[in-house]
Scaffold this motif. Structure first.
Motif, short mmCIF file in Angstrom:
data_model
loop_
_atom_site.label_atom_id
_atom_site.label_comp_id
_atom_site.label_asym_id
_atom_site.label_seq_id
_atom_site.Cartn_x
_atom_site.Cartn_y
_atom_site.Cartn_z
N MET A 12 15.79 29.63 30.76
CA MET A 12 14.88 29.92 31.65
C MET A 12 14.07 31.42 31.41
SD MET A 12 14.96 27.22 33.09
CE MET A 12 14.22 27.21 34.76
N ASP A 13 14.39 31.99 30.42
CA ASP A 13 13.85 33.27 30.30
C ASP A 13 12.45 33.36 30.10
OD1 ASP A 13 13.18 35.95 29.34
OD2 ASP A 13 14.15 35.62 27.33
N THR A 14 11.57 33.99 31.21
CA THR A 14 10.17 34.15 31.16
C THR A 14 9.57 35.30 30.56
OG1 THR A 14 10.19 34.65 33.49
CG2 THR A 14 10.03 32.15 33.09
N SER A 15 10.48 36.04 30.02
CA SER A 15 9.90 37.43 29.49
C SER A 15 9.12 37.17 28.43
CB SER A 15 11.12 38.48 29.49
OG SER A 15 11.90 37.85 28.19
N LEU A 16 8.27 38.20 28.00
CA LEU A 16 7.34 37.91 26.90
C LEU A 16 8.15 38.56 25.83
CD1 LEU A 16 4.12 39.31 28.64
CD2 LEU A 16 4.64 36.97 28.01
N HIS A 17 7.94 37.71 24.70
CA HIS A 17 8.53 38.45 23.58
C HIS A 17 7.32 38.33 22.62
CE1 HIS A 17 12.75 37.03 24.96
NE2 HIS A 17 11.87 35.71 25.25
N SER A 18 7.53 39.38 21.50
CA SER A 18 6.39 39.38 20.54
C SER A 18 6.82 38.42 19.26
CB SER A 18 6.73 40.94 19.89
OG SER A 18 7.98 41.30 19.29
N CYS A 38 13.42 20.20 27.54
CA CYS A 38 12.34 20.57 28.63
C CYS A 38 12.98 21.00 29.86
CB CYS A 38 11.43 19.27 28.95
SG CYS A 38 10.37 18.68 27.54
N PRO A 39 14.42 20.24 30.24
CA PRO A 39 14.93 20.73 31.30
C PRO A 39 15.84 21.97 31.03
CG PRO A 39 16.22 18.87 30.62
CD PRO A 39 14.65 19.26 29.87
N LEU A 40 16.34 22.23 29.97
CA LEU A 40 17.05 23.22 29.41
C LEU A 40 16.23 24.60 29.48
CD1 LEU A 40 19.84 24.45 28.11
CD2 LEU A 40 18.72 23.98 25.91
N LEU A 41 14.97 24.64 28.76
CA LEU A 41 14.20 25.72 29.01
C LEU A 41 13.21 26.02 30.11
CD1 LEU A 41 12.83 25.77 25.36
CD2 LEU A 41 14.47 26.97 26.09
N PHE A 42 12.84 25.09 30.74
CA PHE A 42 11.86 25.04 31.81
C PHE A 42 12.15 24.37 33.18
CE2 PHE A 42 9.52 24.61 27.65
CZ PHE A 42 8.98 26.16 27.71
N GLY A 43 13.38 23.47 33.23
CA GLY A 43 13.77 23.07 34.35
C GLY A 43 12.81 21.88 34.82
N ILE A 44 12.25 21.11 33.70
CA ILE A 44 11.42 19.77 33.72
C ILE A 44 12.32 18.69 33.46
CG2 ILE A 44 9.34 18.85 32.94
CD1 ILE A 44 8.25 21.67 32.29
#
Length: 163
Positions: free
Chosen positions: A1-7, A50-56
């Motif tokens: 659920m990490d929503t920080s910006l990565h380069s 999808c559920p793992l990364l975004f809760g979808i």
């Protein structure tokens, strides 16, 4: 659920994965015995992202895909002056593209198939070693765009005369 910006590349992959989970449902799997890539790339593994990364929820995917296809027209969108370019044999992305159909004006959809090429080959720098089919497709693309630009210029000129 990490929503920080990565380069770099990770940010692009995350955006594509999100769009796949929320709109396309186009997972790059390799479950067919003839597939040359890892058999670990399965639909089950991909949809678990999808559920793992975004809760979808995985159960919401079919409705999300159906909405996208309905909203944008699926394989028969209502477009004008859009060119759909696909590799003919080695382009898995053509499954998400328009390969035949009609435009708003009732004309055939503008499609270009490039034999023996992969995704985005037409957008790469020209090389002496480019296949004949790729050179021919680039010329066809240029002709379509040039024609549309001429038409747009004429339309604009006529609009100015009316005002």
């Amino acid at each position: 659920m990490d929503t920080s910006l990565h380069s770099g590349r990770r940010r692009v992959e995350r955006q594509w994965t999100y769009q796949t989970c929320t709109e396309f449902g186009f997972y790059q799997t390799c479950e067919d015995a003839a597939c040359p890539f890892s058999g670990m790339l399965t639909l089950q593994v991909d949809t678990q992202l999808c559920p793992l990364l975004f809760g979808i929820s995985q159960h919401s995917l079919p409705a999300r895909i159906a909405f996208t296809n309905t909203h944008y027209g699926g394989g028969n969108p209502h477009t004008h002056r859009v060119l759909y370019v696909n590799g003919e044999t080695v382009d898995p992305w053509k499954e998400l593209s328009v390969v035949h159909g009609r435009t708003e004006g009732g004309d055939e959809a503008q499609t270009v198939f490039i034999e023996d090429t992969a995704h985005c080959a037409d957008m790469m720098n020209r090389r002496v070693t480019d296949r004949r089919s790729l050179r021919k497709a680039r010329e066809e693309i240029e002709n379509h765009v040039a024609g549309w630009l001429k038409t747009a210029a004429l339309e604009r000129k006529m609009e100015k005369r009316r005002v």
